[in-house]
Design a protein around this motif. Structure first.
Motif, PDB file in Angstrom:
ATOM      1  N   PRO A 175       0.808  -1.219   0.000  1.00  0.00           N
ATOM      2  CA  PRO A 175       0.000   0.000   0.000  1.00  0.00           C
ATOM      3  C   PRO A 175       0.839   1.265   0.000  1.00  0.00           C
ATOM      4  N   GLY A 176       2.074   1.182   0.550  1.00  0.00           N
ATOM      5  CA  GLY A 176       2.916   2.369   0.575  1.00  0.00           C
ATOM      6  C   GLY A 176       3.229   2.879  -0.814  1.00  0.00           C
ATOM      7  N   ALA A 177       3.431   1.961  -1.760  1.00  0.00           N
ATOM      8  CA  ALA A 177       3.726   2.369  -3.131  1.00  0.00           C
ATOM      9  C   ALA A 177       2.546   3.095  -3.755  1.00  0.00           C
ATOM     10  N   LEU A 178       1.340   2.596  -3.508  1.00  0.00           N
ATOM     11  CA  LEU A 178       0.150   3.254  -4.041  1.00  0.00           C
ATOM     12  C   LEU A 178      -0.097   4.587  -3.352  1.00  0.00           C
ATOM     13  N   GLN A 179       0.165   4.642  -2.049  1.00  0.00           N
ATOM     14  CA  GLN A 179      -0.044   5.891  -1.337  1.00  0.00           C
ATOM     15  C   GLN A 179       0.888   6.979  -1.841  1.00  0.00           C
ATOM     16  N   ARG A 180       2.099   6.588  -2.230  1.00  0.00           N
ATOM     17  CA  ARG A 180       3.026   7.571  -2.806  1.00  0.00           C
ATOM     18  C   ARG A 180       2.478   8.134  -4.113  1.00  0.00           C
ATOM     19  N   LEU A 181       1.752   7.318  -4.863  1.00  0.00           N
ATOM     20  CA  LEU A 181       1.141   7.801  -6.098  1.00  0.00           C
ATOM     21  C   LEU A 181       0.172   8.937  -5.806  1.00  0.00           C
ATOM     22  N   TYR A 182      -0.674   8.762  -4.792  1.00  0.00           N
ATOM     23  CA  TYR A 182      -1.646   9.792  -4.446  1.00  0.00           C
ATOM     24  C   TYR A 182      -0.947  11.030  -3.876  1.00  0.00           C
ATOM     25  N   ARG A 183       0.109  10.804  -3.108  1.00  0.00           N
ATOM     26  CA  ARG A 183       0.850  11.926  -2.548  1.00  0.00           C
ATOM     27  C   ARG A 183       1.456  12.782  -3.655  1.00  0.00           C
TER      28      ARG A 183
END
Length: 238
Positions: free
Chosen positions: A10-18
């Motif tokens: 999920p951290g990788a996807l959260q970086r996308l939104y960030r």
């Protein structure tokens, strides 16, 4: 519809939104710096009160979106949901102010030079309606986080066209709608590509949401030249 399982990273996807939130905020600031945020330094013309209110509300949306991304990343879900109530109010307010501002802009001939105001009016109105539809769908699907977050991201990126059109770059200013829409679409498609690679499949929210945004672009340009639109736009402007 069956919910699509999220990535185990999920951290990788959260970086996308960030990063999407950061890029969106930078584009908005750069696009409206001369005419709104830093207009005192550039000496640009005075803006009507309605435009100031619209600008404030739209700026608030991008701040709220970035804050919501940060709250999720920080696992502060309860506060995220509370702020979501304010975001929902913005989803209602933005179309009202946006359409009113677009109509007032057409009356003042505030659109791009060389494009008749009634024809150009189709661009902001469709932008606002598409935003309202996608963001509203995101709110309705707020209990399905995989749909909710993607639809909110699409709504935010899909409304960047006005800011992109005002970026102080010659190829953008002289490129017309093809460049304005194309650059916004590139941002959207880049996010979708990253998400699809991570998830190993195209999420339905990204699939149909991006289709609505992209298909609406040539549709509004075609509609703008029809007698029916001219009559409707003339009625709106009065």
């Amino acid at each position: 519809m069956v919910a699509v399982p999220e990535s185990r990273r999920p951290g990788a996807l959260q970086r996308l939104y960030r990063w999407a939130a950061i890029v969106a905020a930078l584009v908005v600031f750069a696009g409206f710096a001369q005419t709104y945020y830093l207009k005192a330094w550039f000496g640009t013309p005075t803006l009507p009160t309605l435009v100031h209110v619209h600008g404030l509300v739209m700026s608030t949306w991008f701040v709220v979106f970035a804050t919501q991304v940060w709250l999720v990343e920080s696992h502060r879900i309860r506060l995220h949901r509370r702020l979501g109530l304010f975001g929902a109010a913005l989803v209602v307010l933005i179309p009202i102010l946006g359409i009113a501002t677009a109509i007032e802009g057409a009356r003042r001939h505030a659109g791009p030079p060389g494009i008749p105001p009634l024809i150009f009016l189709s661009v902001p109105i469709f932008d606002i309606l598409v935003f309202a539809g996608i963001a509203g769908s995101g709110l309705l699907l707020r209990r399905r986080s995989d749909f909710h977050r993607r639809l909110m991201l699409l709504a935010t990126l899909g409304i960047l066209t006005a800011a992109i059109a005002r970026l102080p770059l010659d190829f953008i200013r002289h490129g017309g709608p093809l460049v304005f829409f194309g650059l916004a679409d590139l941002l959207i498609l880049a996010c979708i590509a990253i998400d699809t690679i991570r998830q190993r499949r195209l999420h339905p929210a990204f699939g149909w949401g991006a289709a609505v945004i992209i298909v609406s672009q040539p549709l509004r340009l075609w509609l703008a030249g029809t007698p029916a639109w001219m009559a409707f736009a003339g009625w709106l402007v009065g």
